[in-house]
Scaffold this active site. Structure first.
Site, mmCIF file in Angstrom:
data_model
loop_
_atom_site.group_PDB
_atom_site.id
_atom_site.type_symbol
_atom_site.label_atom_id
_atom_site.label_comp_id
_atom_site.label_asym_id
_atom_site.label_seq_id
_atom_site.Cartn_x
_atom_site.Cartn_y
_atom_site.Cartn_z
ATOM 1 N N GLU A 74 -8.229 -38.294 -18.594
ATOM 2 C CA GLU A 74 -9.139 -37.417 -19.503
ATOM 3 C C GLU A 74 -8.958 -36.089 -19.252
ATOM 4 O OE1 GLU A 74 -13.335 -38.999 -18.705
ATOM 5 O OE2 GLU A 74 -12.692 -40.756 -19.299
ATOM 6 N N GLU A 87 -9.573 -46.557 -21.289
ATOM 7 C CA GLU A 87 -11.253 -47.089 -21.146
ATOM 8 C C GLU A 87 -11.798 -46.711 -22.402
ATOM 9 O OE1 GLU A 87 -13.522 -44.269 -18.729
ATOM 10 O OE2 GLU A 87 -11.684 -44.169 -17.209
ATOM 11 N N TRP A 113 -14.246 -31.739 -17.432
ATOM 12 C CA TRP A 113 -15.414 -32.120 -16.328
ATOM 13 C C TRP A 113 -14.839 -32.557 -14.953
ATOM 14 C CZ3 TRP A 113 -15.040 -33.857 -21.471
ATOM 15 C CH2 TRP A 113 -14.058 -35.196 -21.613
ATOM 16 N N HIS A 138 -10.653 -41.259 -9.112
ATOM 17 C CA HIS A 138 -11.628 -39.945 -9.113
ATOM 18 C C HIS A 138 -11.554 -39.201 -7.773
ATOM 19 C CE1 HIS A 138 -13.040 -42.414 -12.408
ATOM 20 N NE2 HIS A 138 -13.812 -41.454 -13.147
ATOM 21 N N LYS A 177 -18.290 -63.783 -27.217
ATOM 22 C CA LYS A 177 -17.355 -64.981 -27.434
ATOM 23 C C LYS A 177 -16.744 -65.109 -28.506
ATOM 24 C CE LYS A 177 -18.228 -69.300 -25.677
ATOM 25 N NZ LYS A 177 -19.145 -70.560 -25.154
ATOM 26 N N TYR A 203 -15.538 -43.448 -25.842
ATOM 27 C CA TYR A 203 -16.954 -44.124 -25.669
ATOM 28 C C TYR A 203 -17.609 -43.990 -26.907
ATOM 29 C CZ TYR A 203 -16.121 -45.063 -20.775
ATOM 30 O OH TYR A 203 -15.418 -45.786 -19.655
#
Ligand code: BMA
Length: 362
Positions: free
Chosen positions: A177, A283, A182, A115, A341, A248
């Site tokens: 991205e 990501e 952004w 970044h 798990k 996300y």
């Protein structure tokens, strides 16, 4: 002579860097092979800190929950370019180097994001300014500054070696991205052509000027709606080894998330097959993991029909002084820990122990 027409000793499937080190070429091939075995699980900043701890030797939130480390380690170089001692998320660069060496020694795969600040204004990556990309391309007023930033990046990368003096292969994932707006390199702030030129210049400079031969290059968008959108700013097959996207989950609509991932992974895998690239989910995350069955009930389900090399969960930044929190893998006692798990134990996923057996660099 017809029999001599086929090159016998030449490697035909090589990464972007035709002079890549042996370990890097091996990693490139093994990333393709591993897809048949399962999906490697990765985590950003895993060894540096977790939800409520920092810099405890050998600790990892993933290990606290599963007894094993992730297979892929993500690290971030933001602020290296401005000579800071720590990165933009307060990880000291010297410690980061040690963590990278450790992850590699254990047989894990290392991926690097960046970044980087806005080179035109000196502000953050999240503060776009018209003309930034033009300014850093050859002939631009900030081109020399940009090259000096790449020099610093190269020095960091050149300081990463294994026990035999070999360079540690790195999957470099710059300008992520890029179809969002952004970051200063985002869609509304440069043309497709400028973006491609930026990518090609960066790869060419690191490979041909700085002579870094231990990098694979990962191109990744954010969520995308179509193949056309995905490829609009793709710099070309000869400049990219890995293709991916970031995603996300926002809100509790698990079914919508499963559908979205399915749609995008289907497109990604088709592009990867056609272009002979390595597909990965570069990501992902569901902030604060409010759903106790999210790993097997949603994420595992979404991945089930798909074949990709890895998924990288974003960082467990933990609690902030202002009371907000940020984490994407469970810590010990977190409500989705038991399900994680199960997800760990499923056939579908590969963590450190399994991946070490595979020998990603051999
Ligand atoms: C974001 C957040 C920030 C962080 C940035 C760069 O997604 O995690 O806290 O600074 O990534 O790592």
């Amino acid at each position: 002579m017809v029999f001599l027409s086929a090159p016998v000793f030449t490697q035909t499937d090589l990464p972007v860097d035709k002079n890549a080190t042996r370990e890097t070429v091996n990693l490139y091939h093994n990333l393709k092979k591993i897809i048949a075995k399962g999906i490697m699980f990765g985590h950003q900043d895993d060894l540096a800190y977790g939800y409520n701890w920092k810099y405890k030797d050998g600790r990892s939130d993933i290990k606290d929950v599963t007894g094993d480390y992730p297979a892929v380690y993500g690290w971030e170089l933001g602020h290296l370019e401005i000579d800071r001692v720590t990165n933009l998320d307060s990880v000291p660069f010297d410690k980061m180097k040690q963590f990278i060496r450790k992850g590699y020694q254990r047989g894990g795969v290392i991926t690097i994001s960046w970044h980087l600040n806005n080179p035109l204004t000196g502000k953050t990556a999240w503060e776009p300014e018209k003309g930034t990309v033009t300014a850093i391309l050859p002939g631009g007023e900030k081109h020399d500054l940009y090259k000096s930033w790449l020099d610093k990046l190269s020095a960091f990368m050149n300081d990463l070696k294994g026990s035999k003096g070999e360079f540690i292969p790195l999957v470099f994932r710059p300008y992520h991205e890029l179809n969002g707006s952004w970051f200063w390199w985002g869609k509304n702030h440069c043309s497709a052509d400028e973006f491609k030129k930026l990518w090609q210049f960066t790869v060419g400079y690191l490979r041909d000027e700085k002579k870094l031969h231990h990098l694979l290059y990962a191109f990744n968008t954010d969520r995308f709606a179509s193949r056309e959108e995905y490829l609009e700013r793709y710099p070309g097959d000869e400049w990219v080894d890995v293709i991916g996207f970031d995603i996300y989950q926002r809100g509790n609509n698990n079914e919508a998330f499963i559908k979205d991932i399915d749609k995008m992974l289907t497109m990604l895998e088709a592009i990867a097959a056609e272009k002979n690239k390595i597909p990965a989910l570069t990501e992902f995350g569901y902030g604060s993991l409010p759903d106790e069955n999210w790993w097997t009930g949603t994420f595992g389900k979404a991945l089930a029909p798909h074949k990709i090399a890895w998924v990288l969960a974003w960082r467990n930044a933990g609690r902030r002084p202002n009371g907000t929190e940020e984490f994407y893998v469970p810590y010990r006692g977190q409500r989705s820990a038991a399900d994680f798990k199960k997800f760990y134990g499923s056939e579908q996923t590969l963590f450190q122990k399994e991946v070490a057996k595979e020998g990603m660099y051999k």
